[in-house]
Design an enzyme around this catalytic site. Sequence first.
Site, PDB file in Angstrom:
ATOM      1  N   ASP A 182     -12.599  10.130   6.702  1.00 37.68           N
ATOM      2  CA  ASP A 182     -13.715  11.084   6.655  1.00 37.68           C
ATOM      3  C   ASP A 182     -13.823  11.935   7.921  1.00 37.68           C
ATOM      4  OD1 ASP A 182     -14.411  10.105   4.102  1.00 37.68           O
ATOM      5  OD2 ASP A 182     -15.633   8.526   4.971  1.00 37.68           O
ATOM      6  N   ILE A 237      -8.502   4.608   0.626  1.00 42.40           N
ATOM      7  CA  ILE A 237      -8.030   5.526   1.658  1.00 42.40           C
ATOM      8  C   ILE A 237      -6.645   6.035   1.245  1.00 42.40           C
ATOM      9  CG2 ILE A 237      -7.419   5.720   4.096  1.00 42.40           C
ATOM     10  CD1 ILE A 237      -9.771   4.002   4.650  1.00 42.40           C
ATOM     11  N   HIS A 285     -18.475  13.098   0.465  1.00 42.85           N
ATOM     12  CA  HIS A 285     -18.926  11.873   1.143  1.00 42.85           C
ATOM     13  C   HIS A 285     -20.460  11.859   1.198  1.00 42.85           C
ATOM     14  CE1 HIS A 285     -18.784   8.465   3.830  1.00 42.85           C
ATOM     15  NE2 HIS A 285     -19.671   9.082   4.592  1.00 42.85           N
ATOM     16  N   ARG A 336       0.818  -1.214   0.000  1.00 41.31           N
ATOM     17  CA  ARG A 336       0.000   0.000   0.000  1.00 41.31           C
ATOM     18  C   ARG A 336       0.860   1.277   0.000  1.00 41.31           C
ATOM     19  NH1 ARG A 336      -5.905  -0.314   0.117  1.00 41.31           N
ATOM     20  NH2 ARG A 336      -6.358   1.858   0.411  1.00 41.31           N
TER      21      ARG A 336
HETATM   22  C1  GAR Z   1     -20.516   9.753  -4.466  1.00 43.48           C
HETATM   23  O1  GAR Z   1     -21.796   9.703  -3.876  1.00 43.48           O
HETATM   24  C2  GAR Z   1     -19.454   9.928  -3.405  1.00 43.48           C
HETATM   25  O2  GAR Z   1     -19.861  10.690  -2.315  1.00 43.48           O
HETATM   26  C3  GAR Z   1     -19.229   8.499  -2.997  1.00 43.48           C
HETATM   27  O3  GAR Z   1     -19.220   7.789  -4.186  1.00 43.48           O
HETATM   28  C4  GAR Z   1     -20.133   8.427  -5.090  1.00 43.48           C
HETATM   29  C5  GAR Z   1     -19.426   8.598  -6.429  1.00 43.48           C
HETATM   30  O4  GAR Z   1     -20.325   8.903  -7.432  1.00 43.48           O
HETATM   31  N1  GAR Z   1     -18.011   8.380  -2.262  1.00 43.48           N
HETATM   32  C6  GAR Z   1     -17.873   7.614  -1.187  1.00 43.48           C
HETATM   33  O5  GAR Z   1     -18.747   6.868  -0.785  1.00 43.48           O
HETATM   34  C7  GAR Z   1     -16.519   7.706  -0.539  1.00 43.48           C
HETATM   35  N2  GAR Z   1     -16.559   7.137   0.777  1.00 43.48           N
HETATM   36  P1  GAR Z   1     -19.799   9.312  -8.890  1.00 43.48           P
HETATM   37  O6  GAR Z   1     -18.726   8.275  -9.279  1.00 43.48           O
HETATM   38  O7  GAR Z   1     -21.006   9.206  -9.775  1.00 43.48           O
HETATM   39  O8  GAR Z   1     -19.233  10.677  -8.800  1.00 43.48           O
END
Ligand code: GAR
Length: 219
Positions: free
Chosen positions: A160, A107, A124, A80
Site C-alpha cells: 500500500d 500481496i 484501500h 508463493r
Molecule cells: C474494500 O473495503 C477494500 O478496500 C478492502 O476490502 C474491501 C472489499 O470489499 N481491501 C483491503 O482491505 C485491502 N487491504 P468488497 O469485496 O465488497 O469490494
Amino acid sequence: MAAAHPLAFPPPSGRPARLVVLVSGSGTNLQALIDAAADPAFGAEIVAVGADRDGIAALERAERAGIPTFVHRVKDHPDRTAWDAALTGSVRQRQPDLVVSAGFMKILGAGFIDAFAGRIVNTHPALLPAFPGAHGVTDALAHGVKVTGCTVHLVDAGVDTGPIIEQGVVRVTDADHADGGEALHERIKTVERQLLVEVVGRLAREGHRIEDRKVWIPA
Ligand code: GAR
C-alpha cells in the site's frame, strides 16, 4: 526533482480499456465497476475477474454478469512465487490495459508487479500512508482517528505504498468503537465504490502520467 514520465499506458483509442479485476470477498466494488461498465461512455470493459479463493460472492457477481473468472489459490502451488507466476499468466492472457485490485487480500509478487507496472490500481480502506495492510479500518479505529476514508492508488513493490491517485474522507463517530468497525467499513465502502468507479473510468478514458509520486490524469 525527477523528470516527468511519459504516459504509463496510452489512452486506448476507439475501444474500451480492458480491465481485469482481482477479488477475494463480497465484491461490492467489483459490482460497482460492472454496473458502471454497462454504459459504453464509461470507456472500459471487464474482460475477466480473478480470485485467490473459491466460493465467494464476488465470483458469483462476475458469473451473473457473464464475465469469465479464474481462481488461483496459494495452497495449490508449491510456493508463493509459483502462485504469483500462475496469477500473472492468467491476467496476461486477458491482455488488460488496467488491473484493478478491488478487495484482493493477497500481496502481489514482484513478477506480477513487473508485468503490469504502472497499470495496477488498488483500493484501500484507509487514508494512506496511514494504516496500510489487511486491517486498515480497525487499525485506524484503534489509533483513535477522527477521520479516515479510502485511497485509490497505483501498486508498487511495497504494501500500500504506491502513488496515490485519489482519496475519500469519512468521519469516525463514537458509536464506531462499539461494533468493531463494521458500520465504519460500510460507510467507507459507500464512498470507496464511487471513488473507484470515478478513478478507473478516468484512467480508462484519459490515461495518466506519474511525476515524482504524483499521479496526473489529463483533465
Ligand atoms: C474494500 O473495503 C477494500 O478496500 C478492502 O476490502 C474491501 C472489499 O470489499 N481491501 C483491503 O482491505 C485491502 N487491504 P468488497 O469485496 O465488497 O469490494
